[in-house]
Design a protein around this motif. Structure first.
Motif, PDB file in Angstrom:
ATOM      1  N   HIS A   1       0.829  -1.202   0.000  1.00  0.00           N
ATOM      2  CA  HIS A   1       0.000   0.000   0.000  1.00  0.00           C
ATOM      3  C   HIS A   1       0.869   1.261   0.000  1.00  0.00           C
ATOM      4  O   HIS A   1       0.574   2.220  -0.732  1.00  0.00           O
ATOM      5  N   LEU A   2       1.928   1.281   0.795  1.00  0.00           N
ATOM      6  CA  LEU A   2       2.777   2.468   0.870  1.00  0.00           C
ATOM      7  C   LEU A   2       3.478   2.738  -0.455  1.00  0.00           C
ATOM      8  O   LEU A   2       3.610   3.893  -0.882  1.00  0.00           O
ATOM      9  N   VAL A   3       3.937   1.693  -1.130  1.00  0.00           N
ATOM     10  CA  VAL A   3       4.605   1.868  -2.425  1.00  0.00           C
ATOM     11  C   VAL A   3       3.612   2.376  -3.469  1.00  0.00           C
ATOM     12  O   VAL A   3       3.891   3.311  -4.228  1.00  0.00           O
TER      13      VAL A   3
ATOM     14  N   ASP B   1       1.239   6.722  -6.879  1.00  0.00           N
ATOM     15  CA  ASP B   1      -0.010   7.328  -7.321  1.00  0.00           C
ATOM     16  C   ASP B   1      -0.137   8.783  -6.906  1.00  0.00           C
ATOM     17  O   ASP B   1      -0.458   9.649  -7.717  1.00  0.00           O
ATOM     18  N   HIS B   2       0.115   9.084  -5.624  1.00  0.00           N
ATOM     19  CA  HIS B   2      -0.109  10.431  -5.109  1.00  0.00           C
ATOM     20  C   HIS B   2       1.144  11.115  -4.568  1.00  0.00           C
ATOM     21  O   HIS B   2       1.082  12.281  -4.186  1.00  0.00           O
ATOM     22  N   GLY B   3       2.257  10.389  -4.523  1.00  0.00           N
ATOM     23  CA  GLY B   3       3.491  11.015  -4.063  1.00  0.00           C
ATOM     24  C   GLY B   3       4.315  11.567  -5.217  1.00  0.00           C
ATOM     25  O   GLY B   3       4.628  12.763  -5.265  1.00  0.00           O
ATOM     26  N   LEU B   4       4.645  10.711  -6.169  1.00  0.00           N
ATOM     27  CA  LEU B   4       5.471  11.130  -7.301  1.00  0.00           C
ATOM     28  C   LEU B   4       4.668  11.948  -8.310  1.00  0.00           C
ATOM     29  O   LEU B   4       3.543  11.585  -8.663  1.00  0.00           O
ATOM     30  N   GLU B   5       5.271  13.035  -8.799  1.00  0.00           N
ATOM     31  CA  GLU B   5       4.630  13.869  -9.803  1.00  0.00           C
ATOM     32  C   GLU B   5       4.830  13.257 -11.198  1.00  0.00           C
ATOM     33  O   GLU B   5       5.630  12.346 -11.388  1.00  0.00           O
TER      34      GLU B   5
ATOM     35  N   THR C   1      -8.579   7.362  -6.532  1.00  0.00           N
ATOM     36  CA  THR C   1      -8.367   6.486  -7.673  1.00  0.00           C
ATOM     37  C   THR C   1      -8.524   5.037  -7.236  1.00  0.00           C
ATOM     38  O   THR C   1      -8.663   4.738  -6.052  1.00  0.00           O
ATOM     39  N   ASP C   2      -8.472   4.147  -8.240  1.00  0.00           N
ATOM     40  CA  ASP C   2      -8.554   2.723  -7.919  1.00  0.00           C
ATOM     41  C   ASP C   2      -7.220   2.174  -7.471  1.00  0.00           C
ATOM     42  O   ASP C   2      -7.067   0.997  -7.224  1.00  0.00           O
ATOM     43  N   VAL C   3      -6.209   3.047  -7.382  1.00  0.00           N
ATOM     44  CA  VAL C   3      -4.871   2.615  -6.964  1.00  0.00           C
ATOM     45  C   VAL C   3      -4.672   2.870  -5.485  1.00  0.00           C
ATOM     46  O   VAL C   3      -4.386   1.983  -4.694  1.00  0.00           O
ATOM     47  N   SER C   4      -4.843   4.130  -5.083  1.00  0.00           N
ATOM     48  CA  SER C   4      -4.641   4.488  -3.669  1.00  0.00           C
ATOM     49  C   SER C   4      -5.003   5.935  -3.470  1.00  0.00           C
ATOM     50  O   SER C   4      -5.371   6.639  -4.398  1.00  0.00           O
ATOM     51  N   GLY C   5      -4.860   6.411  -2.259  1.00  0.00           N
ATOM     52  CA  GLY C   5      -5.038   7.817  -1.955  1.00  0.00           C
ATOM     53  C   GLY C   5      -4.389   8.097  -0.629  1.00  0.00           C
ATOM     54  O   GLY C   5      -4.498   7.300   0.287  1.00  0.00           O
ATOM     55  N   ARG C   6      -3.693   9.203  -0.515  1.00  0.00           N
ATOM     56  CA  ARG C   6      -3.092   9.554   0.769  1.00  0.00           C
ATOM     57  C   ARG C   6      -4.200   9.625   1.808  1.00  0.00           C
ATOM     58  O   ARG C   6      -5.144  10.390   1.675  1.00  0.00           O
ATOM     59  N   GLY C   7      -4.117   8.812   2.835  1.00  0.00           N
ATOM     60  CA  GLY C   7      -5.134   8.814   3.873  1.00  0.00           C
ATOM     61  C   GLY C   7      -6.159   7.707   3.699  1.00  0.00           C
ATOM     62  O   GLY C   7      -6.783   7.292   4.653  1.00  0.00           O
ATOM     63  N   VAL C   8      -6.382   7.240   2.467  1.00  0.00           N
ATOM     64  CA  VAL C   8      -7.319   6.149   2.230  1.00  0.00           C
ATOM     65  C   VAL C   8      -6.572   4.834   2.400  1.00  0.00           C
ATOM     66  O   VAL C   8      -5.738   4.472   1.599  1.00  0.00           O
ATOM     67  N   GLY C   9      -6.875   4.141   3.459  1.00  0.00           N
ATOM     68  CA  GLY C   9      -6.160   2.892   3.710  1.00  0.00           C
ATOM     69  C   GLY C   9      -4.997   3.054   4.664  1.00  0.00           C
ATOM     70  O   GLY C   9      -4.487   2.069   5.181  1.00  0.00           O
ATOM     71  N   MET C  10      -4.566   4.288   4.924  1.00  0.00           N
ATOM     72  CA  MET C  10      -3.453   4.499   5.851  1.00  0.00           C
ATOM     73  C   MET C  10      -3.867   4.121   7.266  1.00  0.00           C
ATOM     74  O   MET C  10      -3.031   3.717   8.071  1.00  0.00           O
TER      75      MET C  10
ATOM     76  N   ILE D   1      11.471  -0.114   9.190  1.00  0.00           N
ATOM     77  CA  ILE D   1      11.395  -0.195   7.734  1.00  0.00           C
ATOM     78  C   ILE D   1      10.855   1.132   7.215  1.00  0.00           C
ATOM     79  O   ILE D   1       9.717   1.509   7.519  1.00  0.00           O
ATOM     80  N   SER D   2      11.679   1.849   6.442  1.00  0.00           N
ATOM     81  CA  SER D   2      11.290   3.165   5.928  1.00  0.00           C
ATOM     82  C   SER D   2      10.991   3.085   4.440  1.00  0.00           C
ATOM     83  O   SER D   2      11.776   2.532   3.672  1.00  0.00           O
ATOM     84  N   VAL D   3       9.845   3.644   4.042  1.00  0.00           N
ATOM     85  CA  VAL D   3       9.478   3.770   2.633  1.00  0.00           C
ATOM     86  C   VAL D   3       9.549   5.260   2.306  1.00  0.00           C
ATOM     87  O   VAL D   3       8.776   6.060   2.835  1.00  0.00           O
ATOM     88  N   ARG D   4      10.510   5.622   1.448  1.00  0.00           N
ATOM     89  CA  ARG D   4      10.795   7.043   1.184  1.00  0.00           C
ATOM     90  C   ARG D   4      10.618   7.349  -0.302  1.00  0.00           C
ATOM     91  O   ARG D   4      11.075   6.591  -1.163  1.00  0.00           O
ATOM     92  N   ASP D   5       9.934   8.457  -0.612  1.00  0.00           N
ATOM     93  CA  ASP D   5       9.840   8.906  -2.010  1.00  0.00           C
ATOM     94  C   ASP D   5      10.292  10.359  -2.108  1.00  0.00           C
ATOM     95  O   ASP D   5      10.313  11.075  -1.106  1.00  0.00           O
ATOM     96  N   ASP D   6      10.686  10.778  -3.327  1.00  0.00           N
ATOM     97  CA  ASP D   6      11.137  12.164  -3.529  1.00  0.00           C
ATOM     98  C   ASP D   6      10.081  12.949  -4.307  1.00  0.00           C
ATOM     99  O   ASP D   6      10.395  13.776  -5.156  1.00  0.00           O
ATOM    100  N   GLY D   7       8.813  12.680  -3.980  1.00  0.00           N
ATOM    101  CA  GLY D   7       7.706  13.314  -4.687  1.00  0.00           C
ATOM    102  C   GLY D   7       7.317  14.664  -4.136  1.00  0.00           C
ATOM    103  O   GLY D   7       8.148  15.396  -3.574  1.00  0.00           O
ATOM    104  N   ALA D   8       6.049  14.989  -4.281  1.00  0.00           N
ATOM    105  CA  ALA D   8       5.556  16.318  -3.923  1.00  0.00           C
ATOM    106  C   ALA D   8       5.371  16.513  -2.432  1.00  0.00           C
ATOM    107  O   ALA D   8       5.231  17.640  -1.953  1.00  0.00           O
ATOM    108  N   GLY D   9       5.355  15.429  -1.681  1.00  0.00           N
ATOM    109  CA  GLY D   9       5.103  15.543  -0.254  1.00  0.00           C
ATOM    110  C   GLY D   9       3.620  15.738   0.028  1.00  0.00           C
ATOM    111  O   GLY D   9       2.807  15.892  -0.892  1.00  0.00           O
ATOM    112  N   ILE D  10       3.255  15.699   1.289  1.00  0.00           N
ATOM    113  CA  ILE D  10       1.853  15.867   1.682  1.00  0.00           C
ATOM    114  C   ILE D  10       1.566  17.350   1.907  1.00  0.00           C
ATOM    115  O   ILE D  10       2.353  18.059   2.537  1.00  0.00           O
ATOM    116  N   ASP D  11       0.448  17.826   1.380  1.00  0.00           N
ATOM    117  CA  ASP D  11       0.027  19.214   1.562  1.00  0.00           C
ATOM    118  C   ASP D  11      -0.494  19.373   2.989  1.00  0.00           C
ATOM    119  O   ASP D  11      -1.652  19.050   3.283  1.00  0.00           O
TER     120      ASP D  11
END
Length: 377
Positions: A111-113, A118-122, A204-213, A151-161
């Protein structure tokens, strides 16, 4: 070589009984009639049992690589489907965990990946406009810390607003407007773990920040672990899962609460302090005290366990522990010791009592419950 998990469980159960027998023998020896020969024999038995325990745990552990190995391919396929590009790096996957814990880590990591892609990377064009590489980066890093693994899952995307999180938290009634401006960035980010709170513009049908977290946090906390999320607008998000390496054998601190002994995992405890009773401010059911000039909520374990406290002493012993990612103070009577224990399942009759995470037997035959601090209210 594949070994049936039920067989391993029975083997570990036998080891636990041997540990219990050894502890009871040593307790009996301290009670009187102790001889040098008995002491030497018990010492030797302790060493043999310790070795047997280590071997048993080795049989039940497996490398983290087993659940992490499929993730890079899944990430590339999902990124292609969404019109994005991604590179994924993993490290620390040689670390071994209890299989029962590892199996339940798979869904949160997936889920985190998916969330990051879906919502982290631009999109490549947005990343280029922001001065970033068109290829997004996701890394999974695992490190061992004492009896737990991080265990850390890190992305270099837009970050959370965080401004959007702040507004949604107020709308949902999770925090009053007067206090929300004083919350630190990490406290704001933690609101995404509340059910239904999402900053995604569309689900989306993939994920959403906060949906499932919220499900991610619930799974990790049910394993006796915790989750922490750190984000920077425009730079990315890091979510860290902290879980015990093994569920069967734990180091615990024994706490006396109005004469009832309970156990708490040492990994959850920061320190123990002794404070004057008048330093604890009480308002109805709520209480807090200052620890190094910071307000810390005080939870009376007697109330949580439906025990009657006959009187309050002039000085109070507080155990500073992590509860749902926050530092809280547990009010007890005194520390009754610390032990490495074999954790048995809670009897079926008490299975609905969520605060009880397990059961052990002390050397004198006394049953002691292990508490799940994340279930404190």
């Amino acid at each position: 070589m594949r070994v049936n998990t039920d067989t391993l469980d029975r083997f570990l159960g036998t080891v636990g009984e041997v540990i219990l027998s050894s502890s009871q023998l040593r307790t009996a020896a301290r009670g009187g009639g102790r001889t040098a020969g008995l002491s030497v024999g018990l010492d030797r038995m302790d060493r043999v049992v310790g070795e047997l325990q280590r071997r048993a745990l080795e049989l039940r552990t497996t490398p983290l690589l087993r659940i992490v190995d499929p993730l890079p391919r899944m990430a590339r396929e999902l990124a292609t489907r969404l019109g994005k590009r991604v590179e994924m790096e993993v490290s620390g996957t040689e670390i071994e965990l209890d299989r029962s814990i590892l199996d339940r880590l798979s869904d949160p990591l997936v889920h985190l990946v998916r969330n990051s892609i879906d919502h982290g990377l631009e999109s490549p064009s947005k990343r280029q406009s922001a001065g970033k590489s068109e290829i997004g980066r996701i890394s999974i890093d695992a490190v061992r810390s004492k009896d737990s693994i991080h265990i850390s899952v890190r992305d270099d995307g837009a970050g959370i607003d965080l401004d959007a999180v702040r507004a949604r938290a107020v709308e949902a009634g999770l925090v009053v407007p007067d206090l929300v401006e004083d919350l630190a960035a990490e406290q704001l980010a933690a609101f995404v773990f509340h059910p239904g709170l999402s900053t995604a513009e569309s689900i989306t049908d993939v994920s959403g920040r906060g949906v499932g977290m919220d499900a991610v946090r619930a799974t990790i906390e049910s394993l006796g672990g915790s989750v922490r999320i750190v984000t920077q607008r425009g730079l990315g998000t890091t979510t860290t899962l902290m879980v015990p390496i093994t569920a069967a054998v734990q180091r615990v601190l024994l706490l006396d609460v109005t004469g009832q002994i309970v156990a708490v995992p040492v990994s959850k405890i920061e320190r123990v302090i002794d404070v004057p009773a008048e330093s604890i401010e009480r308002t109805g059911r709520e209480a807090f005290t200052l620890v190094e000039d910071c307000p810390v909520a005080v939870i009376d374990l007697a109330d949580q366990l439906a025990l009657v406290r006959s009187e309050r002493k002039e000085r109070v012993t507080l155990v500073l522990a992590e509860v749902r990612g926050e530092l809280m103070a547990l009010e007890i009577d005194h520390i009754a010791g610390h032990k490495q224990i074999y954790v048995k399942p809670v009897p079926e009759l008490l299975g609905a009592v969520r605060i009880l995470a397990g059961l052990t037997i002390l050397g004198d035959g006394m049953p002691v419950f292990v508490l799940d601090l994340n279930q404190l209210s």
